[in-house]
Write an enzyme that holds these catalytic residues in place. Structure first.
Site, PDB file in Angstrom:
ATOM      1  N   LYS A  11       0.819  -1.218   0.000  1.00 26.02           N
ATOM      2  CA  LYS A  11       0.000   0.000   0.000  1.00 26.02           C
ATOM      3  C   LYS A  11       0.858   1.277   0.000  1.00 26.02           C
ATOM      4  O   LYS A  11       2.060   1.223   0.270  1.00 26.02           O
ATOM      5  CB  LYS A  11      -0.934  -0.039   1.205  1.00 26.02           C
ATOM      6  CG  LYS A  11      -1.901  -1.235   1.148  1.00 26.02           C
ATOM      7  CD  LYS A  11      -2.947  -1.148   2.242  1.00 26.02           C
ATOM      8  CE  LYS A  11      -3.874  -2.348   2.182  1.00 26.02           C
ATOM      9  NZ  LYS A  11      -4.971  -2.250   3.174  1.00 26.02           N
ATOM     10  N   TYR A  51     -12.220  -1.812  -3.931  1.00 29.68           N
ATOM     11  CA  TYR A  51     -12.741  -2.003  -2.573  1.00 29.68           C
ATOM     12  C   TYR A  51     -14.267  -1.862  -2.510  1.00 29.68           C
ATOM     13  O   TYR A  51     -14.814  -1.575  -1.443  1.00 29.68           O
ATOM     14  CB  TYR A  51     -12.077  -1.015  -1.612  1.00 29.68           C
ATOM     15  CG  TYR A  51     -10.701  -1.459  -1.148  1.00 29.68           C
ATOM     16  CD1 TYR A  51     -10.547  -2.579  -0.339  1.00 29.68           C
ATOM     17  CD2 TYR A  51      -9.554  -0.749  -1.496  1.00 29.68           C
ATOM     18  CE1 TYR A  51      -9.294  -2.997   0.094  1.00 29.68           C
ATOM     19  CE2 TYR A  51      -8.295  -1.156  -1.057  1.00 29.68           C
ATOM     20  CZ  TYR A  51      -8.176  -2.282  -0.260  1.00 29.68           C
ATOM     21  OH  TYR A  51      -6.947  -2.698   0.186  1.00 29.68           O
ATOM     22  N   GLU A 128      -9.285 -10.417  -7.702  1.00 28.93           N
ATOM     23  CA  GLU A 128      -8.352  -9.308  -7.458  1.00 28.93           C
ATOM     24  C   GLU A 128      -7.127  -9.402  -8.372  1.00 28.93           C
ATOM     25  O   GLU A 128      -6.642  -8.379  -8.875  1.00 28.93           O
ATOM     26  CB  GLU A 128      -7.963  -9.290  -5.980  1.00 28.93           C
ATOM     27  CG  GLU A 128      -9.153  -8.913  -5.093  1.00 28.93           C
ATOM     28  CD  GLU A 128      -8.899  -9.073  -3.611  1.00 28.93           C
ATOM     29  OE1 GLU A 128      -9.837  -8.773  -2.829  1.00 28.93           O
ATOM     30  OE2 GLU A 128      -7.797  -9.495  -3.199  1.00 28.93           O
TER      31      GLU A 128
HETATM   32  P1  CMP Z   1      -7.468  -4.559   3.655  1.00 31.82           P
HETATM   33  O1  CMP Z   1      -7.099  -5.895   4.185  1.00 31.82           O
HETATM   34  O2  CMP Z   1      -6.840  -4.114   2.388  1.00 31.82           O
HETATM   35  O3  CMP Z   1      -9.079  -4.503   3.487  1.00 31.82           O
HETATM   36  C1  CMP Z   1      -9.848  -3.343   3.702  1.00 31.82           C
HETATM   37  C2  CMP Z   1      -9.029  -2.171   4.151  1.00 31.82           C
HETATM   38  O4  CMP Z   1      -9.766  -1.098   4.738  1.00 31.82           O
HETATM   39  C3  CMP Z   1      -8.095  -2.598   5.265  1.00 31.82           C
HETATM   40  O5  CMP Z   1      -7.109  -3.463   4.783  1.00 31.82           O
HETATM   41  C4  CMP Z   1      -7.618  -1.231   5.768  1.00 31.82           C
HETATM   42  O6  CMP Z   1      -6.623  -0.677   4.937  1.00 31.82           O
HETATM   43  C5  CMP Z   1      -8.876  -0.377   5.605  1.00 31.82           C
HETATM   44  N1  CMP Z   1      -9.542  -0.044   6.862  1.00 31.82           N
HETATM   45  C6  CMP Z   1      -9.642   1.181   7.367  1.00 31.82           C
HETATM   46  N2  CMP Z   1     -10.319   1.181   8.502  1.00 31.82           N
HETATM   47  C7  CMP Z   1     -10.695  -0.086   8.736  1.00 31.82           C
HETATM   48  C8  CMP Z   1     -11.435  -0.726   9.774  1.00 31.82           C
HETATM   49  N3  CMP Z   1     -11.944  -0.048  10.814  1.00 31.82           N
HETATM   50  N4  CMP Z   1     -11.636  -2.054   9.689  1.00 31.82           N
HETATM   51  C9  CMP Z   1     -11.138  -2.751   8.626  1.00 31.82           C
HETATM   52  N5  CMP Z   1     -10.427  -2.179   7.620  1.00 31.82           N
HETATM   53  C10 CMP Z   1     -10.196  -0.864   7.684  1.00 31.82           C
END
Ligand code: CMP
Length: 139
Positions: A11, A51, A128
């Site tokens: 990221k 997303y 993905e």
């Molecule tokens: P990722 O595993 O890429 O999947 C969703 C993303 O949302 C997560 O990682 C974080 O980068 C982001 N995110 C931000 N806030 C939250 C939260 N409260 N819970 C889960 N994901 C979050």
């Protein structure tokens, strides 16, 4: 459905802070083969599409802004039991809860800027990976 592949993104926080090499090393040392790899800057539209499953979540708008704020590195990875083993290697979404020795424990800054993404199922790994790579790419 292949069970030996997963998809990851390094990221913007991690690419900005020169952790691409460190993270790829942990991935290879964890027994994963890098099948496909590219560094790109996502537009807000593409980040929002990636997303989309989180569209109704309160963090969605911030997440889209963050994921399009700088380059990401996308990769398809191969290993037996790839999805589950990769989620073990990266650790919990919230780095405060990530186990010692995980990528997020070492590199993540916050629950949002958590260094890496990892697919949560074989089906999503396929979707993905296809989002970033096509089988017939030629250069
Ligand atoms: P990722 O595993 O890429 O999947 C969703 C993303 O949302 C997560 O990682 C974080 O980068 C982001 N995110 C931000 N806030 C939250 C939260 N409260 N819970 C889960 N994901 C979050």
């Amino acid at each position: 459905m292949a069970t030996n592949r997963t998809f990851t993104m390094i990221k913007p926080d991690a690419t900005q802070e020169n952790h691409i090499g460190g993270i790829l090393s942990m991935i290879e040392e964890g027994g994963f083969r890098i099948v496909s790899l590219k560094k790109v800057l996502l537009t807000p539209e593409r980040a929002g599409k990636f997303y989309e499953v989180h569209k109704e979540r309160p963090f969605y708008q911030d997440l889209v802004k963050y994921m399009s704020s700088g380059p990401i590195v996308a990769a398809i990875l191969e290993k037996d039991n790839a999805v589950a083993d990769f989620r073990t290697l990266i650790g919990a979404t919230n780095p405060a809860q990530a186990a010692e020795g995980t990528i997020r424990k070492k590199y993540a800054k916050s629950i949002e800027a958590n260094a890496v993404h990892g697919s949560d199922s074989d089906e999503n790994a396929q979707i993905e990976g296809d989002f970033f790579f096509s089988a017939d790419e030629k250069f």
